[in-house]
Design an enzyme around this catalytic site. Structure first.
Site, short mmCIF file in Angstrom:
data_model
loop_
_atom_site.label_atom_id
_atom_site.label_comp_id
_atom_site.label_asym_id
_atom_site.label_seq_id
_atom_site.Cartn_x
_atom_site.Cartn_y
_atom_site.Cartn_z
N ASN A 80 -31.74 -45.84 65.95
CA ASN A 80 -32.46 -46.79 66.80
C ASN A 80 -32.48 -46.17 68.20
O ASN A 80 -31.48 -46.19 68.90
CB ASN A 80 -31.71 -48.14 66.80
CG ASN A 80 -32.29 -49.12 67.80
OD1 ASN A 80 -33.39 -48.92 68.32
ND2 ASN A 80 -31.56 -50.20 68.07
N TRP A 81 -33.63 -45.58 68.52
CA TRP A 81 -33.72 -44.85 69.79
C TRP A 81 -33.76 -45.78 71.00
O TRP A 81 -33.65 -45.31 72.14
CB TRP A 81 -34.97 -43.96 69.79
CG TRP A 81 -34.90 -42.78 68.86
CD1 TRP A 81 -33.94 -42.51 67.92
CD2 TRP A 81 -35.86 -41.72 68.77
NE1 TRP A 81 -34.23 -41.34 67.26
CE2 TRP A 81 -35.41 -40.83 67.76
CE3 TRP A 81 -37.05 -41.41 69.44
CZ2 TRP A 81 -36.10 -39.67 67.41
CZ3 TRP A 81 -37.74 -40.26 69.10
CH2 TRP A 81 -37.27 -39.39 68.09
N LYS A 82 -34.00 -47.08 70.75
CA LYS A 82 -34.13 -48.05 71.85
C LYS A 82 -35.19 -47.57 72.85
O LYS A 82 -36.15 -46.94 72.44
CB LYS A 82 -32.77 -48.30 72.50
CG LYS A 82 -31.71 -48.66 71.45
CD LYS A 82 -30.44 -49.20 72.02
CE LYS A 82 -29.47 -49.50 70.87
NZ LYS A 82 -28.25 -50.14 71.32
N HIS A 137 -32.69 -57.49 66.65
CA HIS A 137 -31.60 -56.72 67.28
C HIS A 137 -30.95 -57.58 68.36
O HIS A 137 -31.62 -58.36 69.04
CB HIS A 137 -32.16 -55.43 67.89
CG HIS A 137 -31.07 -54.50 68.33
ND1 HIS A 137 -30.44 -54.65 69.54
CD2 HIS A 137 -30.47 -53.46 67.70
CE1 HIS A 137 -29.50 -53.72 69.65
NE2 HIS A 137 -29.50 -52.98 68.55
N GLU A 140 -30.02 -56.97 71.25
CA GLU A 140 -30.62 -56.82 72.59
C GLU A 140 -31.86 -57.69 72.73
O GLU A 140 -32.13 -58.24 73.80
CB GLU A 140 -30.91 -55.34 72.88
CG GLU A 140 -29.62 -54.58 73.17
CD GLU A 140 -29.62 -53.12 72.76
OE1 GLU A 140 -30.70 -52.54 72.53
OE2 GLU A 140 -28.52 -52.55 72.65
N GLU A 149 -24.16 -55.76 62.99
CA GLU A 149 -23.86 -55.14 64.28
C GLU A 149 -23.09 -56.12 65.15
O GLU A 149 -23.69 -56.97 65.83
CB GLU A 149 -25.17 -54.76 65.00
CG GLU A 149 -25.99 -53.74 64.23
CD GLU A 149 -26.86 -52.90 65.17
OE1 GLU A 149 -26.79 -51.67 65.05
OE2 GLU A 149 -27.56 -53.46 66.03
N GLY A 184 -23.07 -50.10 71.95
CA GLY A 184 -23.18 -49.35 73.19
C GLY A 184 -21.92 -49.40 74.05
O GLY A 184 -21.94 -49.01 75.21
N SER A 186 -21.65 -48.38 67.98
CA SER A 186 -20.84 -47.21 68.36
C SER A 186 -20.42 -46.36 67.16
O SER A 186 -19.34 -45.78 67.15
CB SER A 186 -19.62 -47.64 69.18
OG SER A 186 -20.04 -48.34 70.35
N GLY A 196 -27.37 -46.14 67.43
CA GLY A 196 -28.05 -46.13 68.72
C GLY A 196 -27.80 -44.82 69.44
O GLY A 196 -28.43 -43.80 69.15
N GLY A 197 -26.84 -44.83 70.36
CA GLY A 197 -26.57 -43.67 71.21
C GLY A 197 -26.51 -42.34 70.47
O GLY A 197 -27.13 -41.35 70.90
P1 PGA Z 1 -24.92 -47.96 69.50
O1 PGA Z 1 -26.12 -48.96 69.14
O2 PGA Z 1 -24.77 -47.05 68.31
O3 PGA Z 1 -25.36 -47.24 70.74
O4 PGA Z 1 -23.72 -48.81 69.70
C1 PGA Z 1 -26.30 -49.46 67.86
C2 PGA Z 1 -27.48 -50.36 67.83
O5 PGA Z 1 -27.68 -51.10 68.80
O6 PGA Z 1 -28.27 -50.40 66.86
#
Ligand code: PGA
Length: 254
Positions: A13-15, A98, A100, A170, A176, A216, A237-238
């Protein structure tokens, strides 16, 4: 509880990251690193990168996803993108609900449900995210929160359609933050999600659904998380923004 009944999927997930040239470079670096993957590999990229990434991954094992879609087919919804628009481009997956989007953009279980139904009707495979906040975990209502999200987000979704969905567990406190759930915590909730699905749809359907852990997840902790019987993959994500890190996670999903 046979893991062979379902596909392991590692999705990035590149966000809100990467311009088009940066997206092209990242995915081109990734292609050779994951070409022998034993699992499904998906990159969920910003709308503006979809065409670039779709072209770059042609003929490879990497699938492409978007990070949201609207529930109406078309109309006066400024700033929104419909499921049909994504399907027409060749997009296969879409991240929905998600945390966010729930936290910053007013997404609710009702709108996540409407988006899930619309995405399925258009032929997309939704990656539906659920997860508890830190204070919900601390007050011991994780299972209530997750059960409510599963029941509401999949309301009206048939068993056949559910099998096309991926569920990403999640925990919001792990996203994050560098604070990963322990493998046992991830397993506990992923198993609870499967048990909830079994009550709603029957065990055979529940056993066929891919349930990912996200929050994470990285090259170091992936193998342990993915070794758990109900953790079928990851939403990353990251660590998905660096091809070597992401490919290490893909390699851990065997
Ligand atoms: P993260 O994000 O790996 O940076 O914690 C995961 C996500 O939000 O899908």
């Amino acid at each position: 509880m046979n893991k062979n009944l379902r596909q392991a999927i590692i999705a990035g997930n590149w966000k809100m990251n990467k311009t088009r040239p940066e997206a092209k470079a990242l995915v081109e670096e990734l292609i050779p690193l994951v070409k022998d993957a034993d699992c499904g590999v998906v990159v969920c990229v910003p709308f503006t990168n979809l065409e670039t990434v779709l072209n770059a991954v042609k003929g490879t094992n990497i699938k492409v996803g978007a990070q949201n879609c609207h529930f109406e087919k078309s109309g006066a919804f400024t700033g929104e993108i419909s499921a049909d628009m994504l399907v027409e481009m060749g997009v296969e997956y879409v991240v929905l609900g998600h945390s966010e989007r729930r936290q910053y953009f007013g997404e609710t279980d009702e709108t996540v449900n409407k988006r899930t139904v619309a995405a399925l009707a258009a032929g997309l495979k939704p990656i539906v995210c659920v997860g508890e906040l830190l204070w919900e975990r601390e007050t011991n209502i994780t299972e209530e929160v997750i059960a409510r999200q599963i029941k509401l987000d999949f309301y009206g979704v048939s068993a056949d359609d559910l099998k096309k969905c991926v569920i990403a567990y999640e925990p919001v406190w792990a996203i994050g933050t560098g604070k990963t759930a322990t493998a046992d915590q991830a397993q506990e909730v992923c198993a609870f999600i499967r048990a909830t699905l079994a009550k709603l749809y029957g065990q055979a359907v529940a056993d066929a659904v891919t349930i990912q852990y996200g929050g994470s997840m990285n090259a170091k902790n992936a193998a342990e998380l993915l070794s758990k019987p109900d953790v079928d993959g990851g939403l990353i994500g990251g660590a998905s923004l660096k091809a070597p890190d992401f490919s290490e996670i893909v390699k851990a999903a065997k």
